[in-house]
Scaffold this active site. Structure first.
Site, mmCIF file in Angstrom:
data_model
loop_
_atom_site.group_PDB
_atom_site.id
_atom_site.type_symbol
_atom_site.label_atom_id
_atom_site.label_comp_id
_atom_site.label_asym_id
_atom_site.label_seq_id
_atom_site.Cartn_x
_atom_site.Cartn_y
_atom_site.Cartn_z
ATOM 1 N N HIS A 11 -4.438 -4.519 21.305
ATOM 2 C CA HIS A 11 -3.955 -3.162 21.040
ATOM 3 C C HIS A 11 -4.879 -2.519 20.030
ATOM 4 O O HIS A 11 -5.579 -3.204 19.275
ATOM 5 C CB HIS A 11 -2.500 -3.126 20.557
ATOM 6 N N ASN A 313 2.340 -1.721 4.806
ATOM 7 C CA ASN A 313 3.651 -1.544 4.171
ATOM 8 C C ASN A 313 3.405 -1.030 2.756
ATOM 9 O O ASN A 313 3.307 -1.791 1.794
ATOM 10 C CB ASN A 313 4.428 -2.868 4.156
ATOM 11 N N ARG A 425 -3.688 6.909 9.129
ATOM 12 C CA ARG A 425 -3.213 7.956 8.233
ATOM 13 C C ARG A 425 -4.016 9.244 8.375
ATOM 14 O O ARG A 425 -5.242 9.219 8.475
ATOM 15 C CB ARG A 425 -3.300 7.495 6.771
ATOM 16 N N ARG A 456 12.804 10.325 9.060
ATOM 17 C CA ARG A 456 11.446 9.947 8.681
ATOM 18 C C ARG A 456 10.951 10.774 7.500
ATOM 19 O O ARG A 456 10.991 12.008 7.530
ATOM 20 C CB ARG A 456 10.511 10.129 9.877
ATOM 21 N N SER A 557 0.197 13.592 9.963
ATOM 22 C CA SER A 557 -0.838 13.599 10.990
ATOM 23 C C SER A 557 -0.578 14.697 12.015
ATOM 24 O O SER A 557 0.563 15.014 12.343
ATOM 25 C CB SER A 557 -0.923 12.242 11.677
#
Length: 611
Positions: A11, A313, A425, A456, A557
């Site tokens: 991935h 994290n 980011r 969020r 973003s």
């Protein structure tokens, strides 16, 4: 000398190019293909990197791949044999792909490279690095430190799930590892799955959900799921998990322990899920702090570098920083598998070719992570016109004044300048910006612009020179990888009514003078912006500060749920027209939503909705 690093086939495929050890370019394939987490061979990312250097592929001296497929296949076989006959179904599904493709990855890579540049003996130029070595190299060799301990944690590489390395100069030595199936990353992913989010991409949602809950399940996790030693090493009780033998992350025993089946993605998020998120977040932080303290004592290192998916994290990263066992902390901004492409190239340059390393004085080597494509002003204007956009061309004085005024007026501004970011980011070059002072900003951006879950949180971008005045932080955080609390003087004391709110209702309380970036526990994922690494973004924030007195804006973003961040002018215009973003500034081109033709707006919304 040129070294090309690649990650692919699992991935987040990517390419990164070094010229004499300097990072020239790096990009994920998803940005070009528009397929989120694209795992295919990164042809377009390679083409971009070569174009940025102005060379053809045959000028590349070495191509380095970010892990060793034979070791991964060894793990697959040994895991099946250890649990046989359980797990035959998942083994039967995995083995055809390995026999057809992944086991013979060297031949496949040579074939792909040969299709791009024939007449080259790619077999002789191809190198392989172990997965965790690639991660560790991406962190240490790109860091500002001449000497540092390096902690890598992710789901699993070949065998390693956690590793400790020591970096000195151009050397990087792995000191110890924890091996599959015992994995802190997979433990966190198990809770990601159990709470109804997608593994390998939804872990940040679980982290964002944690402050809404209380860690009432932390004791159960420690008692039944993970045995943590004083040095931070750990083992999992595999009876509660299904990732070794099945097609899911958790077992029936896990479900019984926590009171029910996994949440389906379309089911509501309950207080129970928030408490589960809070619990696994606390346990994860406890393990990381124990590991980091042991590393400091074991190595005597003053600096620590972090890489691997767990290094994203940022709440745990902030806890490590506050714990104070290291003087310096640096996290690779592309900490996941995409960054492995860069790490593989750095391994080849320093470890295989033995080239010396001189860290930039007081800086890292990532150049702000602005390593992706950029476009000339003429090309931006031409491509926007071809896409049907109506815009004004503004000089810098007018552009910064207009966008700052738009932000102060409550408008959402899509800001695209210079080279695109490498990593997950948005750092001010492909960003959506908004006024952090407005209590309506979070819900508006989540529901009308980003089309994502209302819980969020959004991150603040703040002038580096002002960060200590607004947050409990006084260090560089250019990559948005540290969480700190909003400064006490900026907080608003909650009323009795607000203090009684539970779960998602906590969003209703205004907790500071910058409520759009203040999470329900007063935390914020801080990005510091300085005039050297990003002068245009710094100038916009400075203009906004002169206008409002506030040096903080929301930075998220420039994409919507299910899509990678935008890259090209066409991507930007399409996303702009398909959402309720008010303003788009791409280079010197300034677009207002009301300035676009109604038919264009309708067509773009329809196309956007069908994707």
């Amino acid at each position: 000398m040129y070294v090309l690093g690649l990650s692919a086939y699992y991935h987040d495929s990517a390419a990164a190019l070094l010229e004499d050890g300097r990072i020239v370019a790096a990009a994920q394939e998803e940005r070009f293909s528009r397929r989120k987490h694209d795992a295919r061979f990164p042809r377009q990312a390679i083409a971009y990197c070569l174009d940025e250097a102005g060379i053809a592929l045959d000028r590349v001296d070495h191509v380095a791949f970010y892990d060793k497929p034979f070791l991964k296949f060894e793990r697959l076989l040994e895991t099946y044999l250890a649990f046989a006959p359980r797990g035959f179904r998942s083994f039967r599904m995995a083995i055809p792909l390995w026999l057809r493709e992944k086991l013979f990855l060297k031949g496949l890579l040579c074939k792909e490279l040969g299709a791009l540049s024939s007449g080259v003996d790619w077999d002789a130029r191809l190198l392989f690095s172990e997965h965790h070595q690639s991660h560790a190299a991406s962190a240490f060799f790109a860091s500002p430190f001449d000497e540092a301990a390096v902690l890598t944690l992710d789901g699993v590489g070949e065998w390693a799930t956690s590793s400790l390395a020591m970096g000195r100069g151009n050397e990087l030595t792995i000191l110890r590892e924890i091996h599959f199936p015992h994995s802190l990353g997979l433990l966190y992913s198990a809770f990601t799955y159990y709470c109804g989010f997608r593994v390998n991409s939804g872990e940040y949602k679980l982290m964002g959900l944690a402050p809404y809950g209380t860690p009432r399940f932390a004791g159960l996790i420690r008692e039944h799921l993970i045995d943590v030693k004083p040095d931070g090493s750990f083992r999992l009780d595999l009876d509660y998990f299904d990732y070794c033998t099945g097609l899911t992350m958790t077992s029936a025993r896990f479900h019984a322990l926590f009171g029910g089946a996994p949440r389906a993605p379309d089911e509501p998020v309950l207080q129970r899920h928030m408490d589960l998120a809070a619990s696994i977040q606390q346990v994860t932080e406890d393990v990381l702090i124990a590991l980091s303290r042991d590393i400091a004592a074991r190595t005597g290192a003053r600096n620590l570098c972090l890489a691997g998916g767990v290094a994203l994290n940022c709440v745990a990263n902030g806890a490590i920083l506050r714990d104070g066992c290291f003087e310096g902390l640096w996290v690779q901004p592309a900490a996941g598998d995409a960054g492995g492409a860069l790490g593989a190239a750095l391994c080849a340059h320093h470890l295989h070719l033995k080239n010396a390393r001189t860290p930039p004085a007081g800086k890292d080597a990532m150049r702000g992570a602005f390593l992706g494509p950029e476009y000339s002003q003429d090309e931006i204007a031409r491509r926007l016109r071809a896409a049907g956009a109506a815009f004004e061309l503004l000089d810098d004085d007018a552009l910064f004044a207009a966008c700052a005024a738009d932000l102060a007026a409550g408008r959402a501004v899509a800001w695209c300048q210079g080279r695109a970011e490498f990593g997950p980011r948005a750092l001010g070059n492909r960003s959506i910006l908004a006024d952090a002072r407005s209590p309506r900003t979070q819900s508006t951006l989540n529901l009308k612009v980003k089309f994502r879950e209302s819980f969020r949180p959004f991150a603040p971008a703040v002038l580096r020179e002002d960060v200590a005045d607004w947050f409990d932080l006084d260090t560089d955080s250019p990559y948005m990888l540290l969480v700190a609390e909003v400064a006490a003087r900026r907080r608003i004391a909650p009323s009795a009514t607000d203090s009684a709110l539970q779960g998602i209702d906590k969003l209703k309380a205004v907790r500071s003078t910058i409520p759009a970036v203040t999470h329900v526990d007063f935390s914020a994922r801080v990005q510091t912006v300085d005039s050297e690494s990003n002068p245009r973004f710094h100038r916009l924030l400075s203009t906004f500060k002169r206008l409002t007195g506030c040096p903080v804006v929301v930075n998220t973003s420039f994409n919507v749920r299910g899509e990678p961040p935008v890259l090209t002018p066409e991507d930007a215009f399409r996303c702009f027209m398909g959402t309720e973003i008010d303003v788009l500034a791409f280079g010197q081109c300034y677009l207002r939503k009301e300035g676009q033709k109604a038919v264009a707006k309708t067509e773009h919304r329809a196309a956007f909705a069908l994707d």
